[in-house]
Write an enzyme that holds these catalytic residues in place. Structure first.
Site, PDB file in Angstrom:
ATOM      1  N   ASP A   9       0.858  -1.202   0.000  1.00 31.43           N
ATOM      2  CA  ASP A   9       0.000   0.000   0.000  1.00 31.43           C
ATOM      3  C   ASP A   9       0.892   1.251   0.000  1.00 31.43           C
ATOM      4  O   ASP A   9       0.865   2.054   0.928  1.00 31.43           O
ATOM      5  CB  ASP A   9      -0.931  -0.004   1.220  1.00 31.43           C
ATOM      6  N   ASP A  14       6.901   1.081   1.452  1.00 31.59           N
ATOM      7  CA  ASP A  14       6.475   0.039   0.503  1.00 31.59           C
ATOM      8  C   ASP A  14       7.275   0.152  -0.793  1.00 31.59           C
ATOM      9  O   ASP A  14       7.718  -0.843  -1.368  1.00 31.59           O
ATOM     10  CB  ASP A  14       4.995   0.194   0.148  1.00 31.59           C
ATOM     11  N   VAL A 119       2.973  -6.133   2.959  1.00 27.34           N
ATOM     12  CA  VAL A 119       3.517  -5.017   3.754  1.00 27.34           C
ATOM     13  C   VAL A 119       2.459  -3.908   3.933  1.00 27.34           C
ATOM     14  O   VAL A 119       2.788  -2.738   4.129  1.00 27.34           O
ATOM     15  CB  VAL A 119       4.807  -4.457   3.133  1.00 27.34           C
ATOM     16  N   HIS A 234       9.896   0.516   7.728  1.00 27.05           N
ATOM     17  CA  HIS A 234       9.233  -0.735   8.098  1.00 27.05           C
ATOM     18  C   HIS A 234       9.271  -1.826   7.016  1.00 27.05           C
ATOM     19  O   HIS A 234       9.762  -2.922   7.254  1.00 27.05           O
ATOM     20  CB  HIS A 234       7.767  -0.435   8.435  1.00 27.05           C
ATOM     21  N   ASP A 235       8.745  -1.554   5.850  1.00 29.63           N
ATOM     22  CA  ASP A 235       8.416  -2.615   4.894  1.00 29.63           C
ATOM     23  C   ASP A 235       9.609  -3.363   4.307  1.00 29.63           C
ATOM     24  O   ASP A 235       9.530  -4.594   4.132  1.00 29.63           O
ATOM     25  CB  ASP A 235       7.535  -2.053   3.778  1.00 29.63           C
TER      26      ASP A 235
HETATM   27  O1  RIB Z   1       2.859   0.505  10.650  1.00 25.99           O
HETATM   28  C1  RIB Z   1       3.728   0.565   9.541  1.00 25.99           C
HETATM   29  C2  RIB Z   1       3.043   0.096   8.302  1.00 25.99           C
HETATM   30  O2  RIB Z   1       1.950   0.954   8.012  1.00 25.99           O
HETATM   31  C3  RIB Z   1       3.946   0.151   7.053  1.00 25.99           C
HETATM   32  O3  RIB Z   1       3.601  -0.905   6.199  1.00 25.99           O
HETATM   33  C4  RIB Z   1       3.601   1.449   6.412  1.00 25.99           C
HETATM   34  O4  RIB Z   1       3.777   1.431   4.990  1.00 25.99           O
HETATM   35  C5  RIB Z   1       2.143   1.554   6.733  1.00 25.99           C
HETATM   36  O5  RIB Z   1       1.438   0.782   5.772  1.00 25.99           O
HETATM   37 CA    CA Z   2       2.966  -0.491   3.895  1.00 24.29          CA
END
Ligand code: RIB
Ligand code: CA
Length: 308
Positions: A9, A14, A119, A234-235
């Site tokens: 997303d 991402d 993700v 994060h992803d």
């Molecule tokens: O909490 C982090 C997640 O939320 C990540 O995947 C970021 O892209 C959002 O989607």
């Molecule tokens: Ca994401």
């Protein structure tokens, strides 16, 4: 080389995950799900990412809403479009025809041993598993960014991807598919800050410049929310857990999702006791070599560039 599908997303992280997957793995295809922004926007962002970084795979749109919950987005973090901040190049490609879930079922039935890397909210994965339970035995596994063994981000205890669609997360966690979890307790170890954004910008390609601008926009938003200019990348952690398994330390854990709590809905309950109530269903990532991960991200963002 690992063959994988990324369900996403976009959001900047991402986008980086897609580039890392394309560079270090064999990216079979990309599917999108409503999350950081509405489905139309995140699908456009995924197509644009593939265009900017010369990633020649199809992007297909999936679920535009969670299984049960009302849609929830994150404009305060990623902007209304999910890619707010930079000037974006004109779109020269379009998403492929067909629903992502139909494509996931057909593709996973057609090839054994793929990794599926969600993700964003896990709605597409849950829909695919519900319609085709046989997929569980055909995948190498699901490596997901979501949840947390410690604190949340969008609530005191819930991480965004799981919070958006807790029912979908519960379907995936209960499916029996081999699972690798990149929760906030892992991904916040891989820090996005102004230094990383500057490092990415120094790559100098149009795509890297867009990612650097997205990171600055993300940091501006995080600063206004949390008062600090740092956040998790994060992803890409969920991709690196598959392409570079030695980078992440995992422990077998029993993980469940709270669906009913007024304060705790969307919380992932990671049982870290010596004698948990239930057997392990997840390889929980608890430590990442973020120095090497950062080097690999820069390598991928440098190498992947649009074919002129
Ligand atoms: O909490 C982090 C997640 O939320 C990540 O995947 C970021 O892209 C959002 O989607
Ligand atoms: Ca994401």
């Amino acid at each position: 080389m690992v063959r994988l599908i990324v369900d996403c997303d976009p959001g900047h992280d991402d986008a980086v995950a897609l580039v890392v997957a394309a560079h270090f793995g064999e990216l079979v295809g990309v599917t999108t799900v409503g999350g950081n922004a509405p489905l139309r926007d995140v699908t456009t962002n995924a197509v644009l990412t593939c265009q900017m970084f010369g990633i020649d795979v199809d992007v297909r749109a999936g679920a535009d809403r969670p299984l049960v919950a009302a849609p929830r987005y994150a404009p305060q973090v990623h902007g209304v479009s999910g890619f707010s901040g930079p000037a974006l190049p004109p779109l020269e490609r379009s998403a492929a025809e067909g629903h992502a879930v139909d494509w996931l079922i057909e593709t996973i039935r057609g090839e054994e041993g793929l990794w599926l890397v969600p993700v964003g909210p896990m709605t597409n994965v849950a829909l695919a598993f519900r319609r085709a339970p046989d997929l569980v035995g055909r995948l190498a596994g699901v490596s997901f960014m979501g949840g947390s063994a410690t604190i949340g981000n969008h609530t005191p205890v819930a991480e965004f991807n799981v919070l958006v669609d807790p029912e979908a997360a519960a379907v995936v966690l209960g499916s029996g598919v081999p699972l690798r979890m990149a929760g906030l307790d892992l991904t916040e170890q891989f820090v996005v800050d102004d230094a990383l954004a500057a490092n990415v910008r120094s790559i100098g390609t149009p795509g890297a410049t867009v990612i650097a601008d997205l990171m600055l926009s993300y940091l501006d938003n995080i600063e206004s929310i949390r008062g600090e200019r740092r956040g998790g990348l994060h992803d890409p952690c969920a991709v690196l857990a598959v392409t570079h398994p030695d980078l992440v330390d995992h422990q077998p854990r029993s993980v469940a999702v709270e669906l009913n709590g007024t304060l705790t809905r969307g919380m992932t309950v990671v049982d870290r006791r010596k004698r948990p109530d239930a057997g392990p269903n997840v390889a929980h990532g608890h430590r990442i070599d973020h120095v090497t991960a950062r080097r690999l991200v820069i390598e991928a963002l440098t190498a992947q560039t649009a074919r002129t």
